[in-house]
Design a protein around this motif. Structure first.
Motif, PDB file in Angstrom:
ATOM      1  N   PRO A 111      24.984 -47.636 -46.344  1.00 37.94           N
ATOM      2  CA  PRO A 111      25.097 -47.312 -44.912  1.00 37.94           C
ATOM      3  C   PRO A 111      23.988 -47.941 -44.063  1.00 37.94           C
ATOM      4  N   THR A 112      22.755 -47.977 -44.574  1.00 40.86           N
ATOM      5  CA  THR A 112      21.646 -48.584 -43.830  1.00 40.86           C
ATOM      6  C   THR A 112      21.877 -50.069 -43.614  1.00 40.86           C
ATOM      7  N   GLY A 156      12.935 -39.254 -50.602  1.00 37.26           N
ATOM      8  CA  GLY A 156      11.516 -39.183 -50.289  1.00 37.26           C
ATOM      9  C   GLY A 156      11.061 -40.261 -49.324  1.00 37.26           C
ATOM     10  N   LEU A 157      11.461 -41.497 -49.578  1.00 33.83           N
ATOM     11  CA  LEU A 157      11.006 -42.594 -48.724  1.00 33.83           C
ATOM     12  C   LEU A 157      11.660 -42.557 -47.348  1.00 33.83           C
ATOM     13  N   TYR A 158      12.933 -42.151 -47.292  1.00 36.91           N
ATOM     14  CA  TYR A 158      13.606 -42.073 -45.994  1.00 36.91           C
ATOM     15  C   TYR A 158      13.062 -40.927 -45.141  1.00 36.91           C
ATOM     16  N   THR A 206      12.343 -50.076 -43.065  1.00 34.57           N
ATOM     17  CA  THR A 206      11.267 -50.327 -44.032  1.00 34.57           C
ATOM     18  C   THR A 206      11.567 -49.703 -45.387  1.00 34.57           C
ATOM     19  N   ALA A 207      12.142 -48.512 -45.364  1.00 37.46           N
ATOM     20  CA  ALA A 207      12.369 -47.757 -46.602  1.00 37.46           C
ATOM     21  C   ALA A 207      13.248 -48.511 -47.591  1.00 37.46           C
TER      22      ALA A 207
END
Length: 412
Positions: free
Chosen positions: A36-37, A158-160, A167-168
């Motif tokens: 999706p990103t 976690g990163l999102y 960036t993630a």
């Protein structure tokens, strides 16, 4: 527990192959969370997203057979190191891409190593572990895919939660370089299996090296074709669901990122349990019966999960058994393919069958992406997966049972 009856050498091999396949799972599955990103960032279509997944699976099919052939010639342990380094490097490089074409290339290149790691690692396990525990050991290694999948889901969440999406997604690819450290453990702790060393001694004594194409000889052709169909059905269903389920939950069920991660963690938990249960069953009731049981239940659950007008709470409950049967079906596959082929072409045979199945099954995510342009994604996903499971049942019925078969060098 059966692990108490293994030797130190067997446990070291289990550790290395478990870790290798686990990071395979992380590196492959992380892309499914990023679809999706990337669609939003680059304006990709669903079909193009499917092409990236399919491209990686096709190259993994080529890499799997090639690695199997190389492992028959140069050794299981040496080629395993090559494959780990390859897929780790190209996973990390995916984080530097900026377009559909660039990511298609890096993921396709990563696929060569991913397919090779499974092919070589599963042969290494089959030739190292005693026959009475072979199915359980192969299933334990397969269960590490669920660990890698869970790690990718947790890393995504976690990163999102702390980084912007632009960036993630890059960071998630970059950390894929860490598995290269596994090579140090492999070099220090693993030796070639005794059956492989005996086969190489036979070749040296007789001067007769078998062609990797012997898997197409009249004596082996039938099982090569049927085993390839078995692998096609399993992987067509699996990659269809795992590639498109996150997008289905996000776009048609309207779940948040946190909600999607929650659903998938239930699915992953079921997958891990399924791997372990099927590993025990493949030794207890036989490889074929286990494949057919899991295929029937997997097909029924995929249809229920995607077709029935059920609530989100019911979907959460169904997630555990769906993961259980979706993933558990693979537990006996490494042992089964190794038992079907003689030592001189074991790597070639196993690599070819599993990875032809992966190549043909790889068209399923792209097919679903195409069909979902005119039909609901859930409907398309469910029926494609169910048809693939039907193929598993037909192929398993036609193949011989191999449970308990001893692996020996080819006869000169």
């Amino acid at each position: 527990m059966w692990l108490k009856h293994t030797t130190p050498a067997e446990r070291r091999t289990l550790t290395a192959t478990f870790a290798g396949y686990g990071v395979d799972g992380f590196d492959y599955m992380i892309y499914t969370f990023l679809i999706p990103t990337l669609i939003a960032a680059w304006g990709m279509s669903k079909a193009e997203a499917g092409y990236i997944a399919t491209g990686a699976l096709i190259t993994s099919a080529i890499g799997g057979w090639a690695a199997g052939v190389l492992a028959d010639r140069f050794g299981r342990v040496r080629v395993l190191q090559w494959t780990v380094l390859w897929f780790a490097a190209f996973t990390a490089l995916s984080g530097f891409t900026s377009s559909f074409g660039q990511l298609f290339f890096t993921r396709a290149m990563q696929g060569f190593g991913m397919g090779g790691e499974w092919a070589v690692g599963s042969v290494l396990i089959a030739e190292t572990i005693a026959a009475q525990h072979r199915g359980k050991a192969a299933g334990l290694v397969q269960s590490s895919w669920a660990i890698g999948w869970a790690a990718s889901a947790l890393a995504f969440w976690g990163l999102y939660s702390v980084l912007p999406p632009e960036t993630a997604w890059k960071v998630l690819f970059w950390i894929g370089i860490l598995p290269a450290l596994l090579i140090l453990y492999i070099r220090r702790n693993l030796d070639e299996p005794a059956v492989y060393r005996a086969e190489q001694a036979r070749v040296k004594a007789t001067g007769q090296r078998t062609s990797f194409l012997r898997i197409f000889s009249p004596a082996l052709l039938r099982q090569t074709v049927l085993a390839s169909l078995l692998a096609t059905g399993m992987q067509g269903a699996y990659y269809s669901v795992t590639t498109w389920l996150p997008t289905f939950l996000k776009t048609e069920r309207r779940l948040s990122v946190l909600g999607t991660s929650g659903y998938l963690l239930v699915l992953i938990g079921g997958s891990f349990a399924g791997y372990l249960a099927s590993a025990w069953l493949s030794d207890a009731i036989g490889r074929r019966r286990c494949f057919m049981l899991f295929a029937f239940m997997g097909g029924a659950l995929v249809l229920g999960y995607t077709q029935m007008p059920i609530t989100d709470s019911m979907m959460l409950v169904l997630g555990f058994p769906l993961g259980f049967f979706l993933s558990g079906i693979f537990s006996g596959m490494g042992a089964f393919l190794s038992e079907l082929f003689p030592s001189d072409v074991r790597g070639s045979g196993q690599g070819f069958c599993y990875n032809v199945g992966r190549a043909v099954g790889a068209f399923c995510p792209a097919l679903i992406g195409q069909l979902s342009a005119t039909q609901p994604l859930g409907q398309t996903l469910g029926w494609v997966a169910a048809l693939c499971y039907g193929l598993v049942i037909v192929a398993a019925l036609a193949l011989p049972e191999t449970r308990g078969r001893e692996l020996r060098p080819a006869i000169a």
